[in-house]
Motif scaffolding. Structure first.
Motif, PDB file in Angstrom:
ATOM      1  N   ALA A 122     -47.753   1.388 -27.774  1.00 48.56           N
ATOM      2  CA  ALA A 122     -47.673   2.616 -26.979  1.00 48.56           C
ATOM      3  C   ALA A 122     -47.725   2.352 -25.481  1.00 48.56           C
ATOM      4  N   TYR A 123     -48.429   1.316 -25.053  1.00 48.52           N
ATOM      5  CA  TYR A 123     -48.616   1.044 -23.617  1.00 48.52           C
ATOM      6  C   TYR A 123     -47.885  -0.227 -23.180  1.00 48.52           C
ATOM      7  N   ARG A 124     -46.888  -0.612 -23.943  1.00 46.34           N
ATOM      8  CA  ARG A 124     -46.217  -1.894 -23.686  1.00 46.34           C
ATOM      9  C   ARG A 124     -45.594  -1.964 -22.299  1.00 46.34           C
ATOM     10  N   ARG A 125     -45.083  -0.864 -21.778  1.00 42.15           N
ATOM     11  CA  ARG A 125     -44.435  -0.887 -20.466  1.00 42.15           C
ATOM     12  C   ARG A 125     -45.440  -1.063 -19.344  1.00 42.15           C
ATOM     13  N   GLN A 126     -46.635  -0.518 -19.505  1.00 42.63           N
ATOM     14  CA  GLN A 126     -47.676  -0.745 -18.507  1.00 42.63           C
ATOM     15  C   GLN A 126     -48.229  -2.163 -18.598  1.00 42.63           C
ATOM     16  N   VAL A 127     -48.338  -2.669 -19.812  1.00 46.57           N
ATOM     17  CA  VAL A 127     -48.974  -3.969 -20.036  1.00 46.57           C
ATOM     18  C   VAL A 127     -48.030  -5.127 -19.746  1.00 46.57           C
ATOM     19  N   ALA A 128     -46.805  -5.038 -20.238  1.00 45.38           N
ATOM     20  CA  ALA A 128     -45.847  -6.151 -20.116  1.00 45.38           C
ATOM     21  C   ALA A 128     -44.454  -5.616 -19.819  1.00 45.38           C
ATOM     22  N   PRO A 129     -44.228  -5.147 -18.607  1.00 41.05           N
ATOM     23  CA  PRO A 129     -42.948  -4.509 -18.282  1.00 41.05           C
ATOM     24  C   PRO A 129     -41.747  -5.446 -18.334  1.00 41.05           C
ATOM     25  N   HIS A 130     -41.962  -6.743 -18.274  1.00 39.60           N
ATOM     26  CA  HIS A 130     -40.846  -7.684 -18.245  1.00 39.60           C
ATOM     27  C   HIS A 130     -40.466  -8.196 -19.638  1.00 39.60           C
ATOM     28  N   ALA A 131     -41.256  -7.862 -20.639  1.00 41.09           N
ATOM     29  CA  ALA A 131     -40.999  -8.361 -21.989  1.00 41.09           C
ATOM     30  C   ALA A 131     -40.185  -7.348 -22.796  1.00 41.09           C
ATOM     31  N   HIS A 132     -39.585  -7.841 -23.865  1.00 35.93           N
ATOM     32  CA  HIS A 132     -38.889  -7.002 -24.835  1.00 35.93           C
ATOM     33  C   HIS A 132     -39.769  -6.910 -26.073  1.00 35.93           C
ATOM     34  N   PHE A 133     -39.687  -5.801 -26.801  1.00 35.44           N
ATOM     35  CA  PHE A 133     -40.551  -5.619 -27.958  1.00 35.44           C
ATOM     36  C   PHE A 133     -39.760  -5.122 -29.160  1.00 35.44           C
ATOM     37  N   VAL A 134     -40.167  -5.638 -30.331  1.00 33.67           N
ATOM     38  CA  VAL A 134     -39.523  -5.280 -31.592  1.00 33.67           C
ATOM     39  C   VAL A 134     -40.616  -5.023 -32.621  1.00 33.67           C
ATOM     40  N   VAL A 135     -40.438  -3.989 -33.426  1.00 30.29           N
ATOM     41  CA  VAL A 135     -41.363  -3.724 -34.525  1.00 30.29           C
ATOM     42  C   VAL A 135     -40.888  -4.503 -35.749  1.00 30.29           C
ATOM     43  N   GLY A 136     -41.756  -5.322 -36.304  1.00 27.52           N
ATOM     44  CA  GLY A 136     -41.376  -6.119 -37.461  1.00 27.52           C
ATOM     45  C   GLY A 136     -42.514  -7.014 -37.892  1.00 27.52           C
ATOM     46  N   ARG A 137     -42.310  -7.699 -39.027  1.00 22.13           N
ATOM     47  CA  ARG A 137     -43.350  -8.543 -39.601  1.00 22.13           C
ATOM     48  C   ARG A 137     -43.011 -10.017 -39.449  1.00 22.13           C
ATOM     49  N   ALA A 138     -44.058 -10.825 -39.370  1.00 24.82           N
ATOM     50  CA  ALA A 138     -43.885 -12.270 -39.211  1.00 24.82           C
ATOM     51  C   ALA A 138     -43.229 -12.899 -40.430  1.00 24.82           C
ATOM     52  N   GLU A 139     -43.396 -12.290 -41.594  1.00 23.66           N
ATOM     53  CA  GLU A 139     -42.837 -12.844 -42.824  1.00 23.66           C
ATOM     54  C   GLU A 139     -41.346 -12.565 -42.988  1.00 23.66           C
ATOM     55  N   GLN A 140     -40.807 -11.693 -42.160  1.00 23.30           N
ATOM     56  CA  GLN A 140     -39.381 -11.360 -42.239  1.00 23.30           C
ATOM     57  C   GLN A 140     -38.889 -11.082 -40.817  1.00 23.30           C
ATOM     58  N   LEU A 141     -38.707 -12.131 -40.059  1.00 23.95           N
ATOM     59  CA  LEU A 141     -38.375 -11.994 -38.642  1.00 23.95           C
ATOM     60  C   LEU A 141     -36.970 -11.407 -38.475  1.00 23.95           C
ATOM     61  N   PRO A 142     -36.862 -10.312 -37.737  1.00 23.89           N
ATOM     62  CA  PRO A 142     -35.568  -9.634 -37.589  1.00 23.89           C
ATOM     63  C   PRO A 142     -34.714 -10.232 -36.469  1.00 23.89           C
ATOM     64  N   PHE A 143     -34.473 -11.552 -36.557  1.00 23.36           N
ATOM     65  CA  PHE A 143     -33.725 -12.246 -35.516  1.00 23.36           C
ATOM     66  C   PHE A 143     -32.754 -13.231 -36.153  1.00 23.36           C
ATOM     67  N   ALA A 144     -31.743 -13.588 -35.377  1.00 22.64           N
ATOM     68  CA  ALA A 144     -30.734 -14.534 -35.854  1.00 22.64           C
ATOM     69  C   ALA A 144     -31.305 -15.946 -35.933  1.00 22.64           C
ATOM     70  N   ASP A 145     -30.620 -16.799 -36.658  1.00 16.66           N
ATOM     71  CA  ASP A 145     -31.003 -18.209 -36.743  1.00 16.66           C
ATOM     72  C   ASP A 145     -30.975 -18.845 -35.353  1.00 16.66           C
ATOM     73  N   ALA A 146     -31.900 -19.767 -35.109  1.00 13.17           N
ATOM     74  CA  ALA A 146     -31.940 -20.540 -33.864  1.00 13.17           C
ATOM     75  C   ALA A 146     -31.938 -19.653 -32.620  1.00 13.17           C
ATOM     76  N   ALA A 147     -32.703 -18.574 -32.667  1.00 14.99           N
ATOM     77  CA  ALA A 147     -32.723 -17.620 -31.556  1.00 14.99           C
ATOM     78  C   ALA A 147     -33.759 -17.945 -30.488  1.00 14.99           C
ATOM     79  N   PHE A 148     -34.753 -18.801 -30.819  1.00 14.74           N
ATOM     80  CA  PHE A 148     -35.864 -19.034 -29.900  1.00 14.74           C
ATOM     81  C   PHE A 148     -36.169 -20.526 -29.746  1.00 14.74           C
ATOM     82  N   ASP A 149     -36.756 -20.844 -28.596  1.00 14.67           N
ATOM     83  CA  ASP A 149     -37.205 -22.210 -28.326  1.00 14.67           C
ATOM     84  C   ASP A 149     -38.659 -22.421 -28.708  1.00 14.67           C
TER      85      ASP A 149
END
Length: 215
Positions: A70-97
């Protein structure tokens, strides 16, 4: 699959997690090399994602409880946020370092998570796990308000390539430390907590650990 106990961590606690938690994350982030695109798993209200700003090229916070953001914009305005679970990451293969997890893997199915981590990390990617807790008087608090069964996380069993423990000291007045400790347990007695905290000085010591894991 472990469930996050709503009495300890839920939408009703979003403001406390956003504004009453101590500034410890940045001390821990400073101890490891952040690079490229970073996924912060179980980011809560966004403090752990905020600590990555200025170190990573892109920060994406993943949180299963939408109300916590709810307060993500005040807390971390430069980050992006996604609702999801660690067991089923909603991202493409090889998306992160890199993937970071600040006190969040206690709640997940580790086998499923690490399988997903291998999928979304680029070659050479690493998972950095860290957490902190007040000490040494926290043992008194835990005897009165014990953690949920199955909460403990055996980091050494995950065979980290790097594992260290250290202390972080943060100056907090009585009111700030009381607000923080009330976020540790939604049903804690403020009067009892206030009496316990009155015996402490302004320097609040947090025991911490940091582990780098190649999934």
């Amino acid at each position: 699959m472990r469930q996050i106990p709503t009495g300890v961590y839920g939408s009703a606690q979003a403001a406390g997690y956003a504004f009453d938690r101590p500034p410890v994350h940045q001390h821990q982030v400073a101890r490891f090399a952040v690079r490229g695109r970073v996924l912060d798993v179980g980011c809560g209200a966004g403090l752990s994602a905020a600590a990555l700003h200025g170190h990573a090229e892109v920060v994406v916070g993943l949180e299963p409880n939408a109300g916590m953001l709810a307060y993500r914009r005040q807390v971390a305005p430069h980050a992006h946020f996604v609702v999801g679970r660690a067991e089923q990451l909603p991202f493409a293969d090889a998306a992160f370092d890199m993937i970071t997890a600040a006190g969040s893997l206690n709640y997940v199915d580790l086998d499923l998570f690490f399988a997903e981590a291998r999928r979304v990390l680029r070659p050479g990617g690493v998972v950095v796990v860290y957490d902190f807790w007040p000490g040494p008087w926290y043992e008194i608090f835990e005897r009165r308000y014990p953690s949920a069964p199955g909460y403990a996380l055996d980091i050494e069993a995950l065979r980290p390539r790097r594992y260290e423990r250290f202390d972080v000291t943060v100056s907090m007045d009585h009111e700030a430390s009381l607000r923080f400790m009330l976020t540790e347990c939604a049903g804690a007695d403020p009067g009892w907590l206030s009496e316990q905290l009155a015996t402490l000085g302004p320097d609040f010591v947090f025991h911490s650990y940091l582990a780098e894991i190649v999934p």
